[in-house]
Design a protein around this motif. Structure first.
Motif, short mmCIF file in Angstrom:
data_model
loop_
_atom_site.label_atom_id
_atom_site.label_comp_id
_atom_site.label_asym_id
_atom_site.label_seq_id
_atom_site.Cartn_x
_atom_site.Cartn_y
_atom_site.Cartn_z
N LYS A 45 8.34 4.55 5.12
CA LYS A 45 9.87 4.29 4.29
C LYS A 45 9.37 4.13 2.72
CE LYS A 45 12.41 1.40 7.52
NZ LYS A 45 12.11 1.96 8.67
N ARG A 46 7.97 3.84 2.54
CA ARG A 46 7.58 3.69 1.24
C ARG A 46 7.47 4.78 0.42
NH1 ARG A 46 2.15 0.71 2.94
NH2 ARG A 46 2.14 2.46 4.29
N ILE A 50 9.68 5.38 -3.28
CA ILE A 50 8.85 5.81 -4.15
C ILE A 50 9.74 7.33 -4.80
CG2 ILE A 50 6.59 6.70 -5.24
CD1 ILE A 50 5.43 5.22 -3.16
N TYR A 51 10.07 8.07 -3.86
CA TYR A 51 10.77 9.39 -4.05
C TYR A 51 11.77 9.22 -4.83
CZ TYR A 51 12.06 14.15 -3.65
OH TYR A 51 12.56 15.43 -4.15
N VAL A 225 8.74 -5.57 -3.63
CA VAL A 225 8.68 -3.93 -3.76
C VAL A 225 8.69 -3.42 -5.18
CG1 VAL A 225 9.33 -1.95 -2.59
CG2 VAL A 225 9.46 -3.93 -1.20
N HIS A 226 9.99 -3.95 -5.73
CA HIS A 226 10.25 -3.65 -7.12
C HIS A 226 8.92 -3.81 -8.00
CE1 HIS A 226 13.87 -3.57 -5.27
NE2 HIS A 226 14.45 -2.84 -6.25
N LEU A 350 3.59 -2.06 5.37
CA LEU A 350 4.11 -3.11 4.39
C LEU A 350 4.68 -2.30 3.40
CD1 LEU A 350 4.34 -6.11 4.57
CD2 LEU A 350 2.41 -6.18 3.16
N LEU A 351 5.96 -2.55 3.21
CA LEU A 351 6.77 -2.01 1.86
C LEU A 351 6.26 -2.45 0.65
CD1 LEU A 351 10.45 -1.96 3.03
CD2 LEU A 351 8.77 -0.15 3.14
N ASP A 352 5.89 -3.60 0.82
CA ASP A 352 5.43 -4.29 -0.76
C ASP A 352 3.84 -4.13 -0.81
OD1 ASP A 352 4.74 -6.19 0.97
OD2 ASP A 352 6.00 -7.84 -0.03
N TYR A 353 3.25 -3.38 -0.03
CA TYR A 353 1.69 -3.50 0.19
C TYR A 353 1.09 -3.24 -1.21
CZ TYR A 353 -3.00 -1.96 0.92
OH TYR A 353 -4.30 -1.97 0.46
#
Length: 450
Positions: A45-46, A50-51, A225-226, A350-353
């Motif tokens: 999902k990341r 990002i895209y 994440v942001h 993890l999305l906010d890795y």
């Protein structure tokens, strides 16, 4: 002067160090790095997030008279090609994890690099003890930075308005599919901008200190994440929180959390080996049973709160902060599995890795890192779920097979398993036995160290 502005984890045009320090002719670029992407699954999902964020950055740059050249390659290949164009240097924000450091050292041999502390408020060298050694405990580190967190605002970078765009093929944009990825549906909060999330958070910050621990409440800022990818800077977050018309106590509590992120980055910088080794040097005899680890990964441990947290994480790439503490404590103490396995699993989903925060948090839970929880303090997952998900709202929302089971049974060890009509996994290990086993092993490891 011809400069390359290499956007990496600073995907914004406001409070941007590289847009502030850039001079003359510039070429803004973003690289979808094959060295990183080749390690990810096609449904990560990341990459979708990002895209989407990179395309937004491209549009934002156009609005200020610039643009963004987007590459799908390795950094080395990109800069070897750009070298012949006569660029004097590369401007970018700095990262301190092992891959980032090796990458930047390699690129600096091709074109000189100028780095900026743009993903964090402070540079790790700006906060040392009187003897010039780094802190290992958060509170004295935080007190040393009182001049920052006690101020009303921190200075943000202003754009240089006199930049000239160098011509390039700005229309060649790789697609997700051409890079080997499948577009993913993102959680609703990622469809909002950082400013929108901050506005939402402003309405609930006065309850943040208490509500943040409850799994079924949407009480946090959802900004991780942001922040990770730089759609907003930590300076901007700090300033916007300070400006809120909210109780000072709650604002300060949130800002303290923001500085835990700074602290873990600080630790990784000063102790780079901690990315792969126990910071405190103890040698634990970890449980090498791969089945135990796989049950944890899949959410099949037989402990409802652990299983719900891990299954939700596998589905969404997100996990509540207290749940992260509970599942990491369970893995490293109750199952006695090496924290590095859990850290790598989180890193994969993890999305906010963020390497520094992930490593720091795992070493905290495993009692092997900086300012870590004492090894004899071990979360009891049943007490945690009873306290922070009293009616089992979160657990039942994930574990549908438990929707008709009483919360009291869910919060009792082997309570769910006592229902003969439920096909639910047996508990991997008893809480009392595993707690004693962990304490004995960590006591041995700490005594041998001394």
């Amino acid at each position: 002067m011809k400069q390359i502005l290499w956007f990496r984890r600073d995907l914004r045009i406001t409070d941007s160090a590289i847009l502030s320090f850039a001079k003359g002719e510039v070429l803004p670029i973003f690289i979808f790095d094959k060295n990183i992407l080749n390690l990810l699954s096609s449904d990560d999902k990341r990459v979708t997030f990002i895209y989407k964020s990179v395309l937004k950055l491209k549009e934002d740059l156009k609005e200020i008279g610039l643009d963004l050249a987007i590459f799908y390659s390795t950094p080395k290949e990109v800069f070897l090609k750009l070298k012949i164009e006569g660029f004097e240097n590369i401007l970018c924000s700095v990262d301190f994890d092992e891959y980032a450091k090796k990458r930047d050292q390699e690129i600096a041999k091709i074109i000189p690099i100028q780095t900026f502390t743009d993903s964090f408020i402070t540079h790790p060298n700006d906060c040392l003890k009187a003897d010039k050694t780094p802190y290992k405990v958060f509170t004295p580190y935080y007190k040393n930075l009182e001049f920052i967190w006690n101020s009303y605002r921190v200075e943000e970078f202003k754009k240089n308005e006199n930049l000239k765009l160098i011509s390039c093929d700005f229309n060649s944009i790789p697609t997700l599919e051409s890079m080997g990825f499948i577009k993913q549906t993102l959680p609703d909060f990622l469809e909002k901008s950082a400013d929108e999330l901050l506005e939402d958070f402003g309405q609930k910050i006065d309850n943040y200190k208490i509500d943040r621990d409850f799994f079924d409440k949407n009480a946090t800022s959802s900004l991780a994440v942001h922040l990770r990818f730089g759609l907003i800077s930590p300076r901007q977050v700090f300033n916007k929180i300070k400006e809120l018309k909210a109780q000072t106590e709650n604002k300060e509590f949130f800002i303290r959390e923001l500085f835990w992120r700074e602290f873990y980055n600080y630790i990784l910088f000063h102790f780079p080996k901690s990315e792969f080794e126990n910071l405190n040097g103890i040698k634990v005899n970890w449980n090498e049973n791969e089945t135990d680890f796989q049950k944890w990964c899949e959410g099949k441990t037989g402990v409802p709160i652990i299983d719900a947290a891990m299954r939700y994480f596998n589905q969404t790439g997100t996990m509540h902060n207290r749940l992260r503490m509970i599942v990491s404590s369970y893995l490293t103490k109750n199952l006695l599995v090496d924290w590095k396995k859990g850290e790598r699993y989180f890193a994969s989903k993890l999305l906010d890795y963020e390497a520094s925060s992930n490593v720091g948090s795992w070493q905290w839970a495993a009692s092997t890192g900086a300012d870590a929880v004492p090894y004899f303090r071990i979360f009891n997952p049943y007490l945690q779920s009873a306290k922070f998900d009293k009616e089992a709202i979160f657990i039942k929302s994930v574990l549908k097979e438990l929707k008709d089971v009483s919360a009291k049974l869910i919060h009792s060890e082997n309570g769910v398993q006592s229902n003969l009509f439920l096909d639910y996994p047996k508990q991997t290990v008893s809480i009392e036995f595993s707690r004693k086993r962990a304490i004995e092993e960590f006591k041995r490891a700490n005594n041998e160290k001394s």
